[in-house]
Design an enzyme around this catalytic site. Structure first.
Site: not given
Length: 355
Positions: A152-155, A23
């Site tokens: 790596d989709y974290e949202l 982040k």
């Protein structure tokens, strides 16, 4: 006390380099060559691991675009996650890494996919907006020179959990047709969560590797604490092994550190707040420059740092190998204590194939 303050200052000076988890990557803008890091001398008395180096079957390292010089092709790495292709304002694949930049690396290189906007993530996953299928086609086309694709989709918005699984299913099928290794990054879990967007069992069914990001136990806005304590990592690994086949499980480890200060100095202020700190620190030397009041205030700020070095990293690696986990990944190359590479060795092919 003087030596301690000197140590704190030294750590504070390196915050732009090592305070970045995923982040915070835009704050990590310093680059050092592998040779420069190898000559680095610690400002403190480090604990040295004992015993033999840790033997691993796969060692993954994430490399950021623009910081490729921080990678040494002699590092004991089997895989590189090239960070990262993003999504532009219109939902199209953007900023695709140039695989040729890492042409000298002998292992596998994977195209990493990110989307740093929850709104954009919603629009590309929901088929109603007509972006998903075109995006998948573009990803598969962009993956041609790569050995694998990593999501790596974290949202992910909560309402898009099913859409996310469908996206992974379609992309996974396309990747396998192209003989690309398909991997997915997931946040740390210590137990099953109902209606989890990142369901370990579901994602394991669709992927060749599940990359558990076992870091950020404490984060930039939390109370100070370790990035990944050994006891916390133990809980993550023990749970993961109950729901993910070991041949698909990759444990992610942090190379970075974080710092927390007891005073936030860079911020907007009420007039009353400025007056309060002027009075609190006896800084009444206000002057007017071009008719605008300004003042210099000397404040006492305590900085607490938690970070990783070779010793702490080896402790976690040994924890994982004691559980039969032989795949590890590091966020990210360039942030590490260079001593760590002396403590990692790759299993020979013959050793891997033993029953």
């Amino acid at each position: 006390m003087k030596r301690f303050l000197t140590f704190l200052c030294a750590l504070t000076a390196c915050i732009p380099l090592c305070a970045g988890g995923k982040k915070d990557i835009r704050n990590a803008d310093m680059t050092e060559s592998p040779a420069a890091r190898a000559e680095f001398k610690a400002a403190y008395r480090k604990k040295i691991p004992d015993g033999e180096p840790v033997k691993l079957s796969e060692v993954w390292g994430w490399v950021m675009q623009g910081k490729e010089s921080e990678l040494d092709f002699d590092f004991p790495l089997t895989d590189i996650g090239y960070f990262a292709a993003d999504i532009d304002t219109y939902g199209k694949l953007d900023n695709i890494p140039d695989r040729n930049v890492l042409s000298g690396f002998p292992g596998r290189v994977h195209l990493v996919l990110v989307c740093d906007s929850k709104s954009l993530t919603h629009f590309i996953l929901d088929p109603a907006f007509g972006l998903r299928d075109k995006l998948i086609a573009d990803i598969l086309a962009a993956s041609e020179p790569f050995d694998g694709i990593q999501v790596d989709y974290e949202l992910i918005p909560g309402k898009d959990s099913d859409n996310f699984m469908t996206f992974l299913k379609l992309l996974s099928a396309g990747a396998r047709k192209k003989d690309k290794l398909f991997s997915v990054c997931v946040p740390a879990r210590v137990k099953t969560i109902s209606d989890d967007t990142f369901s370990y069992p579901k994602i394991a069914e669709l992927s060749d590797r599940v990359m558990i990001m076992a870091y950020d136990e404490h984060w930039s806005t939390s109370l100070p604490g370790p990035i990944a304590s050994v006891s916390w990592c133990e809980k993550i690994a023990d749970y993961a092994l109950t729901v993910i086949p070991p041949e698909k499980l990759v444990m992610g480890l942090p190379f970075y550190g974080r710092s927390w200060a007891n005073e936030k100095t860079a911020q907007g202020w009420y007039f009353s707040g400025i007056n309060r700190i002027i009075d609190q620190y006896d800084s009444d030397k206000v002057e007017y420059i071009n008719d605008i009041p300004t003042v210099d205030i000397k404040m006492d700020v305590n900085v607490t740092c938690w970070f990783e070095d070779a010793y702490s990293t080896v402790q976690k690696l040994r924890l994982y190998t004691s559980r039969g986990i032989s795949y590890a990944a590091f966020w990210r190359i360039g942030q590490e204590d260079p001593e760590i590479w002396r403590w990692i060795t790759l299993l020979e092919k013959e050793e891997k194939e033993q029953p």
